[in-house]
Design a protein around this motif. Structure first.
Motif, PDB file in Angstrom:
ATOM      1  N   ILE A  49      -7.466   4.182   1.326  1.00  0.00           N
ATOM      2  CA  ILE A  49      -7.645   2.367   0.387  1.00  0.00           C
ATOM      3  C   ILE A  49      -7.449   1.214   2.093  1.00  0.00           C
ATOM      4  O   ILE A  49      -7.414   2.236   3.140  1.00  0.00           O
ATOM      5  CB  ILE A  49      -6.024   2.698   0.597  1.00  0.00           C
ATOM      6  N   THR A  73     -10.206   0.519  -3.317  1.00  0.00           N
ATOM      7  CA  THR A  73      -9.056   0.429  -3.673  1.00  0.00           C
ATOM      8  C   THR A  73      -9.251  -0.449  -2.204  1.00  0.00           C
ATOM      9  O   THR A  73      -8.741   0.345  -1.229  1.00  0.00           O
ATOM     10  CB  THR A  73      -8.007   1.214  -4.094  1.00  0.00           C
ATOM     11  N   THR A  74      -8.536  -1.561  -2.140  1.00  0.00           N
ATOM     12  CA  THR A  74      -8.354  -2.184  -1.102  1.00  0.00           C
ATOM     13  C   THR A  74      -7.526  -3.368  -0.946  1.00  0.00           C
ATOM     14  O   THR A  74      -6.814  -4.080  -2.658  1.00  0.00           O
ATOM     15  CB  THR A  74      -9.296  -2.517  -0.133  1.00  0.00           C
ATOM     16  N   LEU A 109      -3.021  -5.831  -3.408  1.00  0.00           N
ATOM     17  CA  LEU A 109      -3.406  -4.991  -3.525  1.00  0.00           C
ATOM     18  C   LEU A 109      -4.295  -4.913  -5.071  1.00  0.00           C
ATOM     19  O   LEU A 109      -3.968  -5.455  -5.701  1.00  0.00           O
ATOM     20  CB  LEU A 109      -2.480  -3.858  -3.959  1.00  0.00           C
ATOM     21  N   VAL A 144       0.984  -1.552   0.036  1.00  0.00           N
ATOM     22  CA  VAL A 144      -0.182  -0.114   0.130  1.00  0.00           C
ATOM     23  C   VAL A 144       0.941   1.087  -0.503  1.00  0.00           C
ATOM     24  O   VAL A 144       0.652   2.200  -0.693  1.00  0.00           O
ATOM     25  CB  VAL A 144      -1.132  -0.239   1.110  1.00  0.00           C
ATOM     26  N   SER A 183      -8.806   6.095  -5.600  1.00  0.00           N
ATOM     27  CA  SER A 183      -7.686   6.709  -5.125  1.00  0.00           C
ATOM     28  C   SER A 183      -7.134   6.883  -6.777  1.00  0.00           C
ATOM     29  O   SER A 183      -7.135   6.297  -7.899  1.00  0.00           O
ATOM     30  CB  SER A 183      -6.600   4.538  -4.981  1.00  0.00           C
TER      31      SER A 183
END
Length: 367
Positions: free
Chosen positions: A302, A318-319, A356, A199, A362
């Motif tokens: 995130i 986004t994660t 990711l 990240v 993002s």
């Protein structure tokens, strides 16, 4: 054991041509029993029991005949009776302490995937690891249910005293954790630190220099690893994360709101926030809305887990994708693999790799 000795122990019972013919089978109003199977195949109940429990000490032709009759009569062994014979039940316990609802559902699905057609069933036991007597409660649960094995989910998986208690009881167990805490034969590792670092490197690649972090509770090893990996990744890119830019959350939506409000009041205001699970990331969305900030225009967000919530938020989050169902499947497969826990030396660790997933929350910061 030599081949000569092993052959001497095989049950020599041959198929009995004088067994009761099909037309003569009668069971009254009751269900088929192991005694019925033994009588109709002309063997002892012990031989039928050996076939049910997968023993190799039965003549192959006899085994095939017994299995064929069990299938024909739709006979299912009584798990309680099997448990009495083995001095344990055919139950696998899943022990957890307040994870998110979706996490535990996905974990159960994974465990059930592995247990399908194994003869084992799943029982769950929520607990509160902050209670002084919680290990005693788990001990009573294990003994009362006569569990064959236990799967421990973070954060209880991180408790060494709990693991030692299960060892003292002689109960198989598997610990799911972000780092190696035990023999490889008892571990499924999730490498949270590596994911936190990914990240950080992604945010720096977008051009973010002012970032905030919302962690989970300090007593959770996953929180330490995710936050530590994030700090390390930023440091490698020349970005220092000050203590003021870190907020300790509780892995809850409410703590995500509170953490984001605290971080977004700082000067300079962060252009990106990494929340260490998706529920806290959803709280960041709420705080940004209250403060009139757009995502991702004013703030990149995130999360971590890639729960269904991540794709339901707008914009989609986004994660870090954590394959929870696969983790559950691997853990259950591990407790069912006898050789690994009976001979732990030389076993390779079972690991899963979070990664990711980039969605619309993002983007590079505004000039």
């Amino acid at each position: 054991m030599s081949r000569r000795t092993r052959m001497a122990t095989i049950d020599p019972t041959p198929p009995d041509a004088r067994a009761e013919p099909i037309a003569a089978r009668s069971f009254g109003s009751g269900a088929t029993t192991i005694s019925d199977i033994a009588r109709l195949t002309g063997v002892s109940k012990k031989t039928v029991s050996r076939v049910i429990n997968g023993s190799e000490l039965v003549h192959p032709e006899t085994r095939d005949k017994i299995k064929a009759l069990m299938t024909e009569l739709n006979y299912t062994p009584d798990p309680q009776a099997r448990g009495l014979a083995f001095r344990h039940s055919f139950l696998i316990g899943l022990v957890f302490d307040n994870p998110t609802a979706q996490y535990i559902v996905n974990m159960q699905y994974g465990v059930l995937d592995a247990l399908r057609d194994s003869g084992f069933e799943l029982v769950v036991h929520p607990c509160d690891s902050k209670r002084a007597d919680y290990i005693d409660g788990i001990r009573h649960f294990v003994q009362r249910q006569k569990l064959y094995a236990v799967i421990l989910i973070p954060r209880v998986s991180e408790d060494q005293a709990l693991a030692e208690m299960l060892q003292d009881l002689g109960v198989r167990y598997v610990r799911i954790a972000s780092v190696a805490l035990d023999d490889a034969s008892r571990m499924v590792m999730t490498h949270d630190r590596r994911a936190g670092s990914e990240v950080a490197e992604y945010l720096e690649s977008l051009g973010h220099r002012y970032v905030g972090l919302i962690t989970g509770p300090k007593r959770y090893r996953s929180s330490i690893e995710r936050g530590g990996g994030f700090r390390d990744g930023l440091a490698r890119r020349g970005i220092a994360l000050t203590d003021e830019a870190v907020y300790e959350g509780g892995y809850t939506f409410e703590s995500g709101v509170a953490g984001a409000e605290a971080l977004l009041r700082r000067e300079p205001r962060p252009t990106a926030i990494f929340a260490c699970n998706d529920e806290m990331a959803a709280g960041v969305y709420k705080a940004a809305q209250r403060m009139g900030l757009s995502i991702p225009g004013d703030l990149t967000v995130i999360g971590y887990d890639d729960s269904p919530l991540a794709s339901q938020l707008w914009p989609p989050l986004t994660t870090i994708h954590l394959p929870v169902r696969e983790i559950g499947r691997q853990a259950a497969s591990l407790v069912l693999t006898k050789d690994r826990q009976s001979n732990p030396e030389g076993n390779a660790a079972i690991t899963v790799s979070p990664h990711l997933v980039i969605r619309d929350s993002s983007q590079p910061p505004r000039e």
